[in-house]
Design a protein around this motif. Structure first.
Motif, PDB file in Angstrom:
ATOM      1  N   GLY A   1      -3.836  -3.647  -5.036  1.00 42.94           N
ATOM      2  CA  GLY A   1      -4.115  -2.353  -4.398  1.00 42.94           C
ATOM      3  C   GLY A   1      -3.104  -1.317  -4.858  1.00 42.94           C
ATOM      4  O   GLY A   1      -2.631  -0.481  -4.076  1.00 42.94           O
TER       5      GLY A   1
ATOM      6  N   PRO B   1       3.592  -2.328   8.875  1.00 47.41           N
ATOM      7  CA  PRO B   1       3.655  -0.877   9.115  1.00 47.41           C
ATOM      8  C   PRO B   1       2.767  -0.478  10.283  1.00 47.41           C
ATOM      9  O   PRO B   1       1.817  -1.175  10.636  1.00 47.41           O
ATOM     10  N   GLY B   2       3.094   0.683  10.860  1.00 46.62           N
ATOM     11  CA  GLY B   2       2.173   1.340  11.779  1.00 46.62           C
ATOM     12  C   GLY B   2       1.367   2.340  10.958  1.00 46.62           C
ATOM     13  O   GLY B   2       1.338   2.260   9.720  1.00 46.62           O
ATOM     14  N   GLN B   3       0.739   3.321  11.654  1.00 48.21           N
ATOM     15  CA  GLN B   3      -0.092   4.292  10.919  1.00 48.21           C
ATOM     16  C   GLN B   3       0.703   4.998   9.830  1.00 48.21           C
ATOM     17  O   GLN B   3       1.789   5.520  10.078  1.00 48.21           O
TER      18      GLN B   3
ATOM     19  N   GLY C   1      -1.838   4.851  -2.264  1.00 44.55           N
ATOM     20  CA  GLY C   1      -1.181   4.536  -1.003  1.00 44.55           C
ATOM     21  C   GLY C   1       0.098   3.723  -1.159  1.00 44.55           C
ATOM     22  O   GLY C   1       0.911   3.961  -2.052  1.00 44.55           O
TER      23      GLY C   1
HETATM   24  N1  LIG Z   1      -2.218   3.213   6.137  1.00 36.87           N
HETATM   25  C1  LIG Z   1      -2.035   2.633   7.296  1.00 36.87           C
HETATM   26  O1  LIG Z   1      -2.088   3.279   8.359  1.00 36.87           O
HETATM   27  C2  LIG Z   1      -1.709   1.163   7.351  1.00 36.87           C
HETATM   28  C3  LIG Z   1      -1.106   0.634   8.512  1.00 36.87           C
HETATM   29  C4  LIG Z   1      -0.806  -0.710   8.560  1.00 36.87           C
HETATM   30  C5  LIG Z   1      -1.082  -1.538   7.475  1.00 36.87           C
HETATM   31  N2  LIG Z   1      -1.668  -1.002   6.361  1.00 36.87           N
HETATM   32  C6  LIG Z   1      -1.975  -1.909   5.246  1.00 36.87           C
HETATM   33  O2  LIG Z   1      -1.386  -1.407   4.072  1.00 36.87           O
HETATM   34  C7  LIG Z   1      -2.090  -1.926   2.929  1.00 36.87           C
HETATM   35  C8  LIG Z   1      -2.294  -0.802   1.915  1.00 36.87           C
HETATM   36  O3  LIG Z   1      -3.167   0.163   2.468  1.00 36.87           O
HETATM   37  P1  LIG Z   1      -2.963   1.720   2.249  1.00 36.87           P
HETATM   38  O4  LIG Z   1      -2.643   2.304   3.563  1.00 36.87           O
HETATM   39  O5  LIG Z   1      -2.059   1.987   1.112  1.00 36.87           O
HETATM   40  O6  LIG Z   1      -4.481   2.130   1.928  1.00 36.87           O
HETATM   41  P2  LIG Z   1      -5.150   2.775   0.610  1.00 36.87           P
HETATM   42  O7  LIG Z   1      -4.476   4.056   0.280  1.00 36.87           O
HETATM   43  O8  LIG Z   1      -6.613   2.794   0.919  1.00 36.87           O
HETATM   44  O9  LIG Z   1      -4.836   1.733  -0.542  1.00 36.87           O
HETATM   45  C9  LIG Z   1      -5.494   0.504  -0.675  1.00 36.87           C
HETATM   46  C10 LIG Z   1      -5.672   0.181  -2.146  1.00 36.87           C
HETATM   47  O10 LIG Z   1      -6.361  -1.083  -2.255  1.00 36.87           O
HETATM   48  C11 LIG Z   1      -7.461  -0.911  -3.149  1.00 36.87           C
HETATM   49  N3  LIG Z   1      -8.576  -1.797  -2.839  1.00 36.87           N
HETATM   50  C12 LIG Z   1      -9.462  -1.680  -1.823  1.00 36.87           C
HETATM   51  N4  LIG Z   1     -10.394  -2.635  -1.894  1.00 36.87           N
HETATM   52  C13 LIG Z   1     -10.098  -3.384  -2.991  1.00 36.87           C
HETATM   53  C14 LIG Z   1     -10.703  -4.516  -3.603  1.00 36.87           C
HETATM   54  N5  LIG Z   1     -11.796  -5.077  -3.101  1.00 36.87           N
HETATM   55  N6  LIG Z   1     -10.155  -5.022  -4.722  1.00 36.87           N
HETATM   56  C15 LIG Z   1      -9.045  -4.461  -5.257  1.00 36.87           C
HETATM   57  N7  LIG Z   1      -8.426  -3.391  -4.720  1.00 36.87           N
HETATM   58  C16 LIG Z   1      -8.941  -2.851  -3.606  1.00 36.87           C
HETATM   59  C17 LIG Z   1      -7.889   0.539  -2.935  1.00 36.87           C
HETATM   60  O11 LIG Z   1      -8.702   0.982  -3.998  1.00 36.87           O
HETATM   61  P3  LIG Z   1      -9.784   2.168  -3.714  1.00 36.87           P
HETATM   62  O12 LIG Z   1      -8.990   3.350  -3.277  1.00 36.87           O
HETATM   63  O13 LIG Z   1     -10.490   2.331  -5.016  1.00 36.87           O
HETATM   64  O14 LIG Z   1     -10.675   1.637  -2.604  1.00 36.87           O
HETATM   65  C18 LIG Z   1      -6.547   1.236  -2.849  1.00 36.87           C
HETATM   66  O15 LIG Z   1      -6.031   1.528  -4.122  1.00 36.87           O
HETATM   67  C19 LIG Z   1      -3.391  -2.525   3.477  1.00 36.87           C
HETATM   68  O16 LIG Z   1      -3.271  -3.930   3.486  1.00 36.87           O
HETATM   69  C20 LIG Z   1      -3.462  -1.998   4.913  1.00 36.87           C
HETATM   70  O17 LIG Z   1      -4.140  -2.879   5.777  1.00 36.87           O
HETATM   71  C21 LIG Z   1      -1.985   0.325   6.270  1.00 36.87           C
END
Ligand SMILES: NC(=O)c1ccc[n+]([C@@H]2O[C@H](COP(=O)([O-])OP(=O)(O)OC[C@H]3O[C@@H](n4cnc5c(N)ncnc54)[C@H](OP(=O)(O)O)[C@@H]3O)[C@@H](O)[C@H]2O)c1
Length: 273
Positions: A20, A191-193, A24
């Protein structure tokens, strides 16, 4: 005290693999690794975004950046990634990719939940197993698994998401104990939001017209990633960025579920109302 990758074995070029990685938190982790002179293997689903991320990193840091386009929801993709990196020593694995889904379990789309379970649980577990074996052989390596504060209690209206994050927390902390003395460490980041595309994608998956703002302002992804990265390099088993999240985790731990679960439902309903 500034903790850097100098804590690791620096005899040879070090390599970090991030899932990923195109946006993000994953993009932030990739930048932190590159800043510490790690070569990178970036894994993500979208070729265009991955190439753009690679170019942005290469414009700032003189490191080798390879990309693997992979849909982490597909069976056998951990094996395929492992085959593609054959012969390369991976010093750091960051299992970061993930997405959210909101709604009553009886109404949400099974296809999305199946994908989520595949990506958050099966692929993450298999990739960890394959690379952990390699790391133990060379007696060195660090794994960072991205969970969430959602891992600490059941989450009505995001039931499968919370449950998968609880799995990541539980697996990671068990492994952190198992690998003691092997030269390898496992850290889980909760992490939180955080201000990434996560909320937008959750809203899209949940067929909401627009993503809603939380009552708390979301954290800066660079700061969240830095916290997890430092705690990983330090070999801590758990990393919870920010005082509010630490407080939330503490309260979750001491509050019986019969009180906390209805509260989580209220909070989720409030955010998405
Ligand atoms: N942001 C929050 O509030 C938050 C809070 C707690 C935990 N988290 C965790 O943090 C982690 C990272 O999330 P983020 O917040 O950075 O979100 P993000 O900006 O949506 O980043 C997620 C990345 O994973 C990629 N991805 C999604 N589906 C995929 C797949 N099937 N195969 C390969 N890559 C894929 C996405 O690609 P596309 O953009 O092309 O879909 C994106 O580049 C996640 O595990 C999330 O659960 C986030």
């Amino acid at each position: 005290m500034q903790i850097t990758a100098s804590k690791m074995n620096r005899n040879m070029v070090m390599t970090g693999l991030v899932t990923g990685a195109a946006s993000g938190l994953g993009f932030e982790f990739s930048n932190l690794l590159a800043k510490d002179s790690f070569d990178l293997i970036l894994v993500d689903i979208d070729e265009e975004k991955l190439i753009a991320a690679k170019q942005r990193i290469r414009a700032r840091y003189q490191v080798r950046v390879d990309t693997i386009i992979c849909d982490l929801r597909q069976p056998r993709c951990a094996e395929l990634i492992h085959e593609q990196i054959k012969g390369r020593n991976i010093d750091v694995l960051i299992n970061n990719a993930g997405f959210g889904l909101y709604g009553f379990f009886s109404e949400t789309a099974w296809k999305l939940e199946e994908s989520m379970i595949y990506m958050h649980i099966l692929t993450m577990t298999h990739l960890t197993k394959l690379l952990l074996k390699d790391m133990i052989k060379v007696k060195s390596g660090k794994i960072l698994n991205v969970s969430s504060v959602a891992a600490f209690q059941p989450g009505p209206l995001m039931a499968v998401y919370y449950a998968t994050k609880a799995y990541i927390l539980s697996l990671s902390e068990a492994l952190a104990n198992e690998v003691k003395g092997t030269g390898v460490t496992v850290t889980v980041l909760c992490p939180g939001q955080t201000k990434t595309n996560f909320q937008k994608i959750t809203a899209k998956n949940s067929k909401e017209k627009q993503s809603r703002a939380s009552f708390l302002s979301p954290a800066d992804p660079a700061k969240v990633a830095l916290c997890g990265y430092h705690d990983m390099l330090s070999g801590y088993s758990r990393s919870v960025p920010g005082l509010i999240n630490k407080f939330f985790v503490l309260v979750s731990r001491i509050t019986p579920n019969r009180f906390s679960v209805p509260l989580i439902r209220k909070i989720q309903a409030q955010i998405r109302k």
